[in-house]
Design an enzyme around this catalytic site. Structure first.
Site, PDB file in Angstrom:
ATOM      1  N   ASP A  19       1.013  -0.910   0.347  1.00 62.01           N
ATOM      2  CA  ASP A  19      -0.115   0.033  -0.084  1.00 62.01           C
ATOM      3  C   ASP A  19       1.044   1.437  -0.429  1.00 62.01           C
ATOM      4  O   ASP A  19       1.092   2.439  -1.330  1.00 62.01           O
ATOM      5  CB  ASP A  19      -0.676   0.010   1.645  1.00 62.01           C
ATOM      6  CG  ASP A  19      -1.513   1.056   1.068  1.00 62.01           C
ATOM      7  OD1 ASP A  19      -2.203   2.316   0.136  1.00 62.01           O
ATOM      8  OD2 ASP A  19      -2.365   1.690   2.048  1.00 62.01           O
TER       9      ASP A  19
ATOM     10  N   ASP B 120      -6.915  -8.091   6.710  1.00 55.67           N
ATOM     11  CA  ASP B 120      -8.439  -7.788   7.422  1.00 55.67           C
ATOM     12  C   ASP B 120      -9.242  -6.606   7.700  1.00 55.67           C
ATOM     13  O   ASP B 120      -8.661  -5.784   7.489  1.00 55.67           O
ATOM     14  CB  ASP B 120      -7.711  -8.493   9.070  1.00 55.67           C
ATOM     15  CG  ASP B 120      -6.994  -7.882   8.863  1.00 55.67           C
ATOM     16  OD1 ASP B 120      -6.256  -7.498   8.919  1.00 55.67           O
ATOM     17  OD2 ASP B 120      -6.916  -6.753  10.451  1.00 55.67           O
TER      18      ASP B 120
HETATM   19  P1  IMP Z   1       2.031  -0.222   4.135  1.00 54.83           P
HETATM   20  O1  IMP Z   1       3.105  -0.097   4.404  1.00 54.83           O
HETATM   21  O2  IMP Z   1       1.689   1.149   3.145  1.00 54.83           O
HETATM   22  O3  IMP Z   1       2.348  -0.917   2.599  1.00 54.83           O
HETATM   23  O4  IMP Z   1       0.727  -1.053   4.205  1.00 54.83           O
HETATM   24  C1  IMP Z   1       1.316  -3.054   3.929  1.00 54.83           C
HETATM   25  C2  IMP Z   1       0.141  -3.276   5.232  1.00 54.83           C
HETATM   26  O5  IMP Z   1      -0.628  -2.834   5.802  1.00 54.83           O
HETATM   27  C3  IMP Z   1      -0.581  -4.214   4.802  1.00 54.83           C
HETATM   28  O6  IMP Z   1       0.946  -5.813   5.442  1.00 54.83           O
HETATM   29  C4  IMP Z   1      -1.733  -5.031   5.498  1.00 54.83           C
HETATM   30  O7  IMP Z   1      -1.534  -5.191   7.075  1.00 54.83           O
HETATM   31  C5  IMP Z   1      -1.751  -3.050   5.094  1.00 54.83           C
HETATM   32  N1  IMP Z   1      -3.170  -3.256   4.268  1.00 54.83           N
HETATM   33  C6  IMP Z   1      -2.857  -2.209   3.650  1.00 54.83           C
HETATM   34  N2  IMP Z   1      -4.324  -1.547   3.018  1.00 54.83           N
HETATM   35  C7  IMP Z   1      -5.253  -2.711   2.824  1.00 54.83           C
HETATM   36  C8  IMP Z   1      -6.478  -3.059   3.089  1.00 54.83           C
HETATM   37  O8  IMP Z   1      -7.218  -2.381   1.480  1.00 54.83           O
HETATM   38  N3  IMP Z   1      -6.872  -4.183   3.367  1.00 54.83           N
HETATM   39  C9  IMP Z   1      -6.484  -4.787   4.652  1.00 54.83           C
HETATM   40  N4  IMP Z   1      -5.536  -4.338   5.225  1.00 54.83           N
HETATM   41  C10 IMP Z   1      -4.385  -3.152   4.423  1.00 54.83           C
END
Ligand code: IMP
Ligand code: MG
Length: 188
Positions: free
Chosen positions: A111, A169
């Site tokens: 994300d 989740d």
């Molecule tokens: P990042 O560090 O922002 O790339 O986010 C990664 C983490 O955010 C993932 O391992 C997920 O646990 C959580 N995450 C991000 N987007 C979603 C979503 O749409 N649904 C559920 N979990 C999400």
């Protein structure tokens, strides 16, 4: 054999399915094939990011034809008002079997990229021979053109919506849904 869920909607709390179980199963075969070729002749260490990647990893590894280790880690991210005060830390660090290994980080979704950036740095510091990354989903984020680090292996690119299922989740629920989808309003 037919089961008694076959005539029900995918799940009562899903408004729509974004990636179906059939699409996931098909894509995993292709991804596993790619990984088997990429790491040919090497022993692989899969760093599985708990809890979201649990189901993806368990399906993926059974299609990879290599000798491999599974190293679970857990990350907690703390929010902050500025990017400088946001960050990640290990809730469960790798057990130490990282030095000299060919490491593939496997997570459920990419994300903001913060989790992946944190993990890549940590695993390089731990002496990994090389570090690559694999996610089931990569979210389109037009607002973040310069997300840190690229992902090497991607299952699906999806729109910028909050999704659950197949490990992902909402409030620690819905990980068990076999499809990836968006929750109905009342469940959010
Ligand atoms: P990042 O560090 O922002 O790339 O986010 C990664 C983490 O955010 C993932 O391992 C997920 O646990 C959580 N995450 C991000 N987007 C979603 C979503 O749409 N649904 C559920 N979990 C999400
Ligand atoms: Mg996660």
């Amino acid at each position: 054999m037919k089961n008694n869920h076959d005539n029900l909607p995918p799940h009562l709390d899903l408004e729509k399915v974004i990636v179906s179980r059939e699409q996931i199963a098909q894509r995993i075969v292709a991804l596993a094939d790619e990984l088997t070729r990429f790491y040919q002749g090497k022993e692989l260490t899969i760093v599985m990011v708990l809890t979201g990647a649990l189901i993806f990893v368990s399906d993926l590894v059974r299609k990879i034809n290599l000798k491999l280790h599974i190293e679970p880690v857990s990350i907690s991210s703390y929010p902050g008002k500025s990017t400088a005060t946001q960050g990640c830390e290990f809730r469960l660090p790798p057990s130490g079997r990282i030095a000299g290994r060919h490491v593939l980080i496997v997570d459920d979704i990419y994300d903001s990229g913060k989790t992946m950036e944190f993990l890549e740095d940590a695993l390089r510091q731990a002496g990994a021979a090389d570090v690559h990354s694999c996610v089931l989903l990569r979210k389109q984020r037009a607002d973040l053109p310069d997300r840190p680090s690229e992902v090497h292996f991607v299952g699906f690119d999806i729109p910028d919506e909050f999704v659950v299922g197949y490990g992902l989740d909402f409030d620690d629920l819905y990980r068990n849904l076999p499809d990836v989808g968006v929750l109905v309003e009342h469940a959010r």
